[in-house]
Enzyme design. Sequence first.
Site, PDB file in Angstrom:
ATOM      1  N   ASN A  98      52.551  44.177  30.131  1.00 14.15           N
ATOM      2  CA  ASN A  98      52.408  43.861  28.706  1.00 14.15           C
ATOM      3  C   ASN A  98      53.811  43.647  28.141  1.00 14.15           C
ATOM      4  O   ASN A  98      54.521  44.608  27.888  1.00 14.15           O
ATOM      5  CB  ASN A  98      51.698  45.038  28.003  1.00 14.15           C
ATOM      6  N   GLY A 102      56.345  54.218  25.651  1.00 11.58           N
ATOM      7  CA  GLY A 102      57.734  53.906  25.318  1.00 11.58           C
ATOM      8  C   GLY A 102      58.585  55.131  25.051  1.00 11.58           C
ATOM      9  O   GLY A 102      59.550  55.058  24.284  1.00 11.58           O
ATOM     10  N   GLU A 108      45.755  55.071  27.349  1.00 10.03           N
ATOM     11  CA  GLU A 108      47.160  55.014  26.952  1.00 10.03           C
ATOM     12  C   GLU A 108      47.434  56.061  25.878  1.00 10.03           C
ATOM     13  O   GLU A 108      47.315  55.768  24.685  1.00 10.03           O
ATOM     14  CB  GLU A 108      47.475  53.631  26.370  1.00 10.03           C
ATOM     15  N   GLU A 135      49.666  49.822  19.251  1.00  8.96           N
ATOM     16  CA  GLU A 135      50.607  49.198  18.297  1.00  8.96           C
ATOM     17  C   GLU A 135      49.873  48.283  17.335  1.00  8.96           C
ATOM     18  O   GLU A 135      50.251  48.161  16.170  1.00  8.96           O
ATOM     19  CB  GLU A 135      51.698  48.440  19.078  1.00  8.96           C
ATOM     20  N   SER A 178      54.858  54.742  29.622  1.00  7.80           N
ATOM     21  CA  SER A 178      56.105  55.070  30.318  1.00  7.80           C
ATOM     22  C   SER A 178      55.967  55.056  31.844  1.00  7.80           C
ATOM     23  O   SER A 178      56.504  55.937  32.523  1.00  7.80           O
ATOM     24  CB  SER A 178      56.655  56.421  29.842  1.00  7.80           C
ATOM     25  N   HIS A 192      45.258  47.687  21.393  1.00  6.86           N
ATOM     26  CA  HIS A 192      46.494  48.405  21.746  1.00  6.86           C
ATOM     27  C   HIS A 192      46.921  49.267  20.554  1.00  6.86           C
ATOM     28  O   HIS A 192      46.772  48.869  19.399  1.00  6.86           O
ATOM     29  CB  HIS A 192      47.598  47.402  22.115  1.00  6.86           C
ATOM     30  N   LYS A 221      54.684  42.628  25.333  1.00  7.96           N
ATOM     31  CA  LYS A 221      54.783  42.877  23.879  1.00  7.96           C
ATOM     32  C   LYS A 221      55.542  41.715  23.219  1.00  7.96           C
ATOM     33  O   LYS A 221      55.341  40.577  23.629  1.00  7.96           O
ATOM     34  CB  LYS A 221      55.414  44.240  23.622  1.00  7.96           C
TER      35      LYS A 221
HETATM   36  P1  PGA Z   1      55.392  51.490  27.984  1.00 10.64           P
HETATM   37  O1  PGA Z   1      54.227  50.729  27.188  1.00 10.64           O
HETATM   38  O2  PGA Z   1      55.173  51.248  29.446  1.00 10.64           O
HETATM   39  O3  PGA Z   1      56.658  50.866  27.478  1.00 10.64           O
HETATM   40  O4  PGA Z   1      55.278  52.925  27.630  1.00 10.64           O
HETATM   41  C1  PGA Z   1      52.916  50.717  27.660  1.00 10.64           C
HETATM   42  C2  PGA Z   1      52.024  49.981  26.690  1.00 10.64           C
HETATM   43  O5  PGA Z   1      52.245  50.109  25.476  1.00 10.64           O
HETATM   44  O6  PGA Z   1      51.105  49.259  27.083  1.00 10.64           O
END
Ligand code: PGA
Length: 261
Positions: free
Chosen positions: A10, A182, A176, A100, A222, A98, A12
Amino acid sequence: MDKKILIIGNWKCNPSTKKEVDHLLDVIKNGKIGNSKKTEIIICPPFVYLQNIIQSFKNSNFVIGAQDCFWEPKGAFTGEISCSMLRDLDCQYVILGHSERRKYFKETDDIVNKKLKIALRSRLKPILCIGEETRDTFDSEGNPLNEMSLTVGDQLEKALMGILSAHIDEIVIAYEPIWAIGTDNSCSSDDAMKATLFIRKILTKLYSRSVADKSSIIYGGSVTSKNAIEYINDAGMDGLLIGGASINGSEFVKIIENIND
Ligand code: PGA
């Protein structure tokens, strides 16, 4: 044959330039990770890069997905991208719900449900993201004590409202936990496994044991080349949703190499 392990990148809102995209693609392609019988690699770039990336991965085993879609097929909806447009480009997956998007764009469970339905109708495979905000604890029998069960159960039931059991195996469920995204504060493989069991329990309640057993449940939060293999081997996850590490070409390649080994 066994199901392939899904490795989903992903990207983003990255990278900022076409030049950086080309560099990232070069590193991924040179990694020679595309022909494994064990993994299916799905890249989800920003919309504007989709067409070029699909073109550049033509005749390869890489699969391309989008990071979101709109819930109407077409019309006067300025700025939106429909599932039919994505299908027409040859996109095969779409990330939905997601955290976000839920947080910054106020996506509700009802919106996620509408998007899930149109994605399925358009033959796009949804990657449905669910996860709690703060870290949970489990009792001695592995039952989540509060936040995880409440949030994950609620988000899952609402997202799947009105969706028939025949479609459940077309949906990838991504656990998640928001606190792990992150943050370098990844979820332990043990807790990821408990969350997976809990998700299968809900699917059993909503549908049946065989539907629950067949569902693909992946982990995101992460993931790096250091911990990726634990989620697959120890927690028995069906795949990984990778954010930060997926825009670092060599790290992404390393994650897949570790799993293919
Ligand atoms: P990350 O993000 O691997 O940077 O923690 C995962 C995600 O938001 O899908």
